[in-house]
Scaffold this motif. Structure first.
Motif, short mmCIF file in Angstrom:
data_model
loop_
_atom_site.label_atom_id
_atom_site.label_comp_id
_atom_site.label_asym_id
_atom_site.label_seq_id
_atom_site.Cartn_x
_atom_site.Cartn_y
_atom_site.Cartn_z
N GLY A 265 15.64 -12.20 26.12
CA GLY A 265 14.44 -11.79 26.85
C GLY A 265 13.19 -12.47 26.32
O GLY A 265 12.34 -12.93 27.09
N ALA A 266 13.07 -12.56 24.98
CA ALA A 266 11.91 -13.22 24.39
C ALA A 266 11.89 -14.71 24.72
O ALA A 266 10.83 -15.27 25.05
CB ALA A 266 11.91 -13.01 22.88
N SER A 267 13.07 -15.35 24.63
CA SER A 267 13.12 -16.79 24.94
C SER A 267 12.79 -17.03 26.41
O SER A 267 12.11 -18.01 26.76
CB SER A 267 14.50 -17.35 24.59
N GLY A 268 13.26 -16.11 27.29
CA GLY A 268 12.92 -16.26 28.71
C GLY A 268 11.44 -16.11 28.96
O GLY A 268 10.86 -16.83 29.79
N PHE A 269 10.79 -15.16 28.23
CA PHE A 269 9.35 -14.98 28.39
C PHE A 269 8.59 -16.24 27.97
O PHE A 269 7.70 -16.71 28.70
CB PHE A 269 8.90 -13.78 27.54
N PHE A 270 8.96 -16.79 26.80
CA PHE A 270 8.25 -17.99 26.33
C PHE A 270 8.57 -19.20 27.21
O PHE A 270 7.73 -20.08 27.40
CB PHE A 270 8.61 -18.27 24.87
N ARG A 271 9.81 -19.24 27.75
CA ARG A 271 10.15 -20.34 28.65
C ARG A 271 9.32 -20.26 29.94
O ARG A 271 8.81 -21.28 30.43
CB ARG A 271 11.64 -20.30 28.97
N ASP A 272 9.16 -19.04 30.45
CA ASP A 272 8.32 -18.88 31.65
C ASP A 272 6.86 -19.22 31.35
O ASP A 272 6.18 -19.83 32.17
CB ASP A 272 8.43 -17.44 32.17
N GLY B 224 6.60 -22.93 31.17
CA GLY B 224 6.70 -23.52 32.51
C GLY B 224 5.43 -23.31 33.32
O GLY B 224 4.97 -24.22 34.03
N LEU B 225 4.83 -22.11 33.22
CA LEU B 225 3.61 -21.83 33.97
C LEU B 225 2.44 -22.64 33.43
O LEU B 225 1.61 -23.13 34.20
CB LEU B 225 3.30 -20.33 33.88
N THR B 226 2.40 -22.82 32.10
CA THR B 226 1.32 -23.63 31.52
C THR B 226 1.45 -25.09 31.94
O THR B 226 0.45 -25.75 32.29
CB THR B 226 1.37 -23.52 29.99
#
Length: 392
Positions: free
Chosen positions: A138-145, A148-150
């Motif tokens: 979950g944490a890796s998905g949050f930072f990946r999103d 990606g958004l940045t």
């Protein structure tokens, strides 16, 4: 159940379920009789509970289950009979069915083949390692999103600067088309929701403040809340539900049809063609929609003030003018471009992430709406804390 022996089609006359045990020197013999149906299950359970179990000396030796006296047998009865056989087998007995009728044998085999409830594996309880794995994913998905958004924001900024340098590349027709869809067509739903919420805020304020004799200050509460928080939040959530999902669905459908790949092959930049018109249209529409939402909230409050306090429009406007100033309006309206940026970027990015299936399209649309609302609320909280700390 180890064997099925000879069949006998004789139908017994007994209608009640009975469970009888006969011991013998060589082992044990259990005789069943009566109808084993759903109507007699309660009686069967009572008989089974009152029956004496086979002696311990019978364990490991053959146990004959005599079904010659069994009458009617339906699905419920067959299920209970199989459960009895399993209980006897689990107790260490080698069960053999005797004098079973062919129809009963077929039904038992069918129920035995289809029963899944008792044979289903126990529910899986995740261990500490699996829970930690879920947290890490979950944490890796949050930072990946977030990354990606940045990155997507940086690409959109570069395309925007390029359009400033070459304004003839800007697609004005597409911009006006999206401005109509995200702005003009959103006015009815925003008007209704904001009017109702403004009325509810005013009505509840009057009811609560009346206990302290301060119901006249409900106009102050409505004005400050509507301009600073309620208006921008309601408009952002409505626009996120409408426009973020629409952006993802439109771009995702083009991605599924490989139209975006075809655009790249022809030298057309999808960011410039698809993303920038939507982003700029929302940047223009959101402040206007927020201003309109603020007016509708105040209109709903004015209606409640007229009903509960007897204020006419002039008195309400005078009290509102005394309670609020331009600072409260600017605190709310300054959030609108940031909310528009978040909603447009999330909607377009999730659309470009759609794979080649309708399931992926639906999943990305859902993610776009959830992420857009989540990020807008976080943005509003950060702004509220920062501006309050700064004295605005």
């Amino acid at each position: 159940m180890t064997a099925v022996t000879s069949s006998e089609e004789r139908r017994p006359s007994a209608k009640d379920a009975r469970f009888v045990r006969f011991s013998s020197d060589g082992g044990a013999r259990l005789a069943l009789s009566g109808d084993w149906t759903v109507r007699s299950l309660s009686r069967i359970e009572r008989d089974l509970a009152a029956a004496t179990p086979p002696p311990p000396s019978a364990k490991g030796r053959p146990l004959d289950l005599d079904l010659g006296g069994l009458g009617a047998l339906d699905t419920a009865g067959a299920w209970r009979l199989l459960k009895l056989i399993n209980e006897l087998t689990a107790a260490g007995h080698e069960v053999t069915l005797r004098r079973i009728r062919d129809s009963h044998s077929k039904l038992l085999r069918e129920i035995h083949a289809r029963r899944t409830t008792e044979d289903a594996p126990p529910p899986h309880r995740p261990g500490i390692i699996e829970i930690a794995g879920d947290v890490v994913r979950g944490a890796s998905g949050f930072f990946r999103d977030a990354a990606g958004l940045t990155t997507f924001l940086g690409t959109a900024t570069a395309v925007f600067l390029r359009l400033l340098a070459m304004p003839w590349r800007f697609r004005a027709v597409s911009f006006v088309h999206h401005l109509e869809h995200v702005g003009l067509r959103a006015i009815p739903i925003i008007s209704l929701i904001c009017f109702l919420i403004g009325a509810v805020v005013m009505q509840q304020s009057i009811v609560q403040l009346r206990a302290f004799g301060a119901e006249t200050f409900s106009v102050n509460m409505l004005g400050i809340l509507s301009l600073r928080e309620v208006g921008i939040l309601l408009v952002s959530i409505i626009v996120a539900g409408r426009s973020a999902s629409a952006f993802t669905a439109e771009i995702g459908t083009m991605k599924m049809r490989e139209e975006i790949d075809a655009m790249r092959t022809m030298g057309i930049d999808p960011m410039e063609t698809l993303v920038m018109p939507r982003l700029l249209a929302l940047l223009v529409a959101m402040p206007l929609l927020t201003f309109w939402g603020d007016l509708m909230c105040l209109a709903g409050g004015a209606a409640m003030a007229s009903i509960y306090l007897g204020y006419d429009l002039d008195i309400f406007a005078q009290r509102l003018h005394d309670a609020i100033n331009l600072r409260h309006f600017l605190v709310g309206i300054v959030k609108a471009p940031f909310a528009a940026l978040i909603i447009a970027l999330v909607g377009c990015l999730e659309g470009l992430r759609v794979q080649g299936s309708a399931e992926s399209l639906g999943l990305q649309v859902t993610r776009a709406v959830v992420k857009a609302i989540f990020l807008v609320i976080i943005m509003d909280a950060v702004f509220a804390i920062f501006l309050s700390a700064a004295g605005y």
